[in-house]
Design an enzyme around this catalytic site. Structure first.
Site, mmCIF file in Angstrom:
data_model
loop_
_atom_site.group_PDB
_atom_site.id
_atom_site.type_symbol
_atom_site.label_atom_id
_atom_site.label_comp_id
_atom_site.label_asym_id
_atom_site.label_seq_id
_atom_site.Cartn_x
_atom_site.Cartn_y
_atom_site.Cartn_z
ATOM 1 N N ASP A 176 0.869 -1.183 0.000
ATOM 2 C CA ASP A 176 0.000 0.000 0.000
ATOM 3 C C ASP A 176 0.902 1.228 0.000
ATOM 4 O O ASP A 176 1.388 1.660 1.036
ATOM 5 C CB ASP A 176 -0.894 -0.018 1.242
ATOM 6 C CG ASP A 176 -1.658 1.298 1.429
ATOM 7 O OD1 ASP A 176 -1.912 1.976 0.409
ATOM 8 O OD2 ASP A 176 -1.982 1.631 2.586
ATOM 9 N N ASN A 186 1.184 8.527 0.091
ATOM 10 C CA ASN A 186 1.981 9.702 -0.235
ATOM 11 C C ASN A 186 3.167 9.888 0.698
ATOM 12 O O ASN A 186 4.202 10.421 0.296
ATOM 13 C CB ASN A 186 1.093 10.955 -0.188
ATOM 14 C CG ASN A 186 0.174 11.061 -1.378
ATOM 15 O OD1 ASN A 186 0.614 11.276 -2.497
ATOM 16 N ND2 ASN A 186 -1.117 10.903 -1.142
ATOM 17 N N THR A 187 3.020 9.463 1.945
ATOM 18 C CA THR A 187 4.073 9.665 2.942
ATOM 19 C C THR A 187 4.776 8.370 3.322
ATOM 20 O O THR A 187 6.002 8.328 3.454
ATOM 21 C CB THR A 187 3.482 10.317 4.211
ATOM 22 O OG1 THR A 187 2.817 11.525 3.844
ATOM 23 C CG2 THR A 187 4.580 10.636 5.216
ATOM 24 N N THR A 215 4.802 3.853 2.911
ATOM 25 C CA THR A 215 4.384 2.661 2.185
ATOM 26 C C THR A 215 4.287 1.516 3.177
ATOM 27 O O THR A 215 5.252 1.208 3.885
ATOM 28 C CB THR A 215 5.379 2.302 1.075
ATOM 29 O OG1 THR A 215 5.394 3.372 0.107
ATOM 30 C CG2 THR A 215 4.999 1.008 0.376
ATOM 31 N N ALA A 216 3.097 0.918 3.255
ATOM 32 C CA ALA A 216 2.869 -0.213 4.155
ATOM 33 C C ALA A 216 3.022 -1.512 3.376
ATOM 34 O O ALA A 216 2.566 -1.628 2.236
ATOM 35 C CB ALA A 216 1.485 -0.126 4.779
ATOM 36 N N ASP A 222 -6.100 2.842 -2.692
ATOM 37 C CA ASP A 222 -6.195 2.577 -1.256
ATOM 38 C C ASP A 222 -7.640 2.668 -0.773
ATOM 39 O O ASP A 222 -8.062 1.900 0.104
ATOM 40 C CB ASP A 222 -5.305 3.551 -0.471
ATOM 41 C CG ASP A 222 -5.573 5.021 -0.790
ATOM 42 O OD1 ASP A 222 -6.153 5.320 -1.854
ATOM 43 O OD2 ASP A 222 -5.171 5.874 0.028
ATOM 44 N N ARG A 223 -8.422 3.565 -1.363
ATOM 45 C CA ARG A 223 -9.824 3.719 -0.967
ATOM 46 C C ARG A 223 -10.651 2.510 -1.417
ATOM 47 O O ARG A 223 -11.555 2.054 -0.704
ATOM 48 C CB ARG A 223 -10.401 5.009 -1.536
ATOM 49 C CG ARG A 223 -9.598 6.248 -1.149
ATOM 50 C CD ARG A 223 -10.241 7.531 -1.590
ATOM 51 N NE ARG A 223 -11.363 7.851 -0.703
ATOM 52 C CZ ARG A 223 -12.156 8.888 -0.885
ATOM 53 N NH1 ARG A 223 -11.988 9.689 -1.930
ATOM 54 N NH2 ARG A 223 -13.145 9.131 -0.043
ATOM 55 N N THR A 280 0.483 27.116 24.947
ATOM 56 C CA THR A 280 0.312 27.229 23.501
ATOM 57 C C THR A 280 0.336 25.856 22.845
ATOM 58 O O THR A 280 -0.471 25.569 21.946
ATOM 59 C CB THR A 280 1.416 28.120 22.900
ATOM 60 O OG1 THR A 280 1.320 29.428 23.465
ATOM 61 C CG2 THR A 280 1.280 28.212 21.387
#
Length: 254
Positions: A6, A9-10, A12-13, A108-109, A183
């Site tokens: 999978d 964008n950030t 990979t599994a 992925d969806r 903050t």
């Protein structure tokens, strides 16, 4: 054994399946500069780390959302096996989709919808917390029908820190109070609890439109654990749902 991939964008599994059983899973960065050789070396390293051989892979199923890396991964997949399935147009015959433009739907969806229907039934809603926060909806007949896409909570945090000079980057974790005493806490309330509240509101409206107030809601994705502690909207947490959906699509193709 099946290697399910999978590529987000950030991150990979990767998941190694023996039949329906997920034997091992790994995560690696999605680096657009990777060549097929670099990917192959990383995969070999993950397998060696677990005292396994990459040659044990006899099938590959791939879902990717980064076009410039898809060719590199496909080259690696062909090295590993002649049995390669790419989720998308090639698998539309075994997936149930009622959407206006099916070719636009991320792989992925599609995998999330298939995994949700198989494991949790229909109707169901999947909330995938990654680079984006994706909400995927499966109707009572088991069809993927659409959903929602929002900026991921890490994108929101990074954008806030980059644009507001006095607001530094903060750890993404649930705050101790709903009224931030510092903050950093105030930002955590806004980003983490605010992200949970957004999901709650969207799910309520989706359920109303779907006419299914009691449908299952499943959380997945790398950042699901950050949000889960700030809401009770989820019926299940399944970090590997996308990989399981990819595996199920491959099973239907074979």
């Amino acid at each position: 054994m099946l290697l399910a991939i999978d590529m987000g964008n950030t991150q990979t599994a990767l998941g190694l399946f023996d039949g329906d059983v997920l034997v091992r899973s790994w995560r690696m960065p999605t680096d657009r500069t990777f060549t097929s050789d670099e990917i192959h070396v990383r995969l070999d390293g993950y397998f060696r780390m677990c005292d396994m051989k990459l040659s044990s892979v006899d099938a590959v199923a791939f879902a990717g959302v980064v076009p410039e890396l898809t060719r590199e991964w496909f080259t690696v997949a062909r090295r590993l096996s002649t049995s390669v399935v790419v989720i998308g147009a090639d698998t539309e015959g075994v997936t149930k989709i009622h959407a206006r433009n099916p070719e636009e739907i991320g792989a992925d969806r599609i995998a999330n919808a298939v995994g949700a229907e198989k494991l949790y039934g229909a109707p169901s809603i999947v909330v995938d917390f990654g680079t984006a926060t994706n909400i995927d909806v499966v109707d009572p007949q088991g069809y993927y029908i659409g959903g929602a896409i929002a900026p991921g909570i890490r994108i929101s945090a990074d954008a806030l820190a980059a644009r507001a000079a006095r607001l530094a980057s903060i750890p993404l974790e649930a705050p101790a109070h709903m009224i931030g005493r510092t903050t950093a806490e105030a930002m955590q309330v806004g980003i983490v609890v605010g992200g949970a509240a957004m999901v709650e509101g969207l799910i309520k409206r989706i359920r109303n439109e779907l006419g299914a107030p009691h449908c299952h809601v499943i959380a997945t994705g790398g950042l699901a654990g950050v949000i889960a502690g700030s809401t009770d909207v989820f019926d299940a947490m399944d970090a590997q749902l996308t990989l399981k959906g990819i595996s199920e699509i491959y099973r239907r193709m074979s």
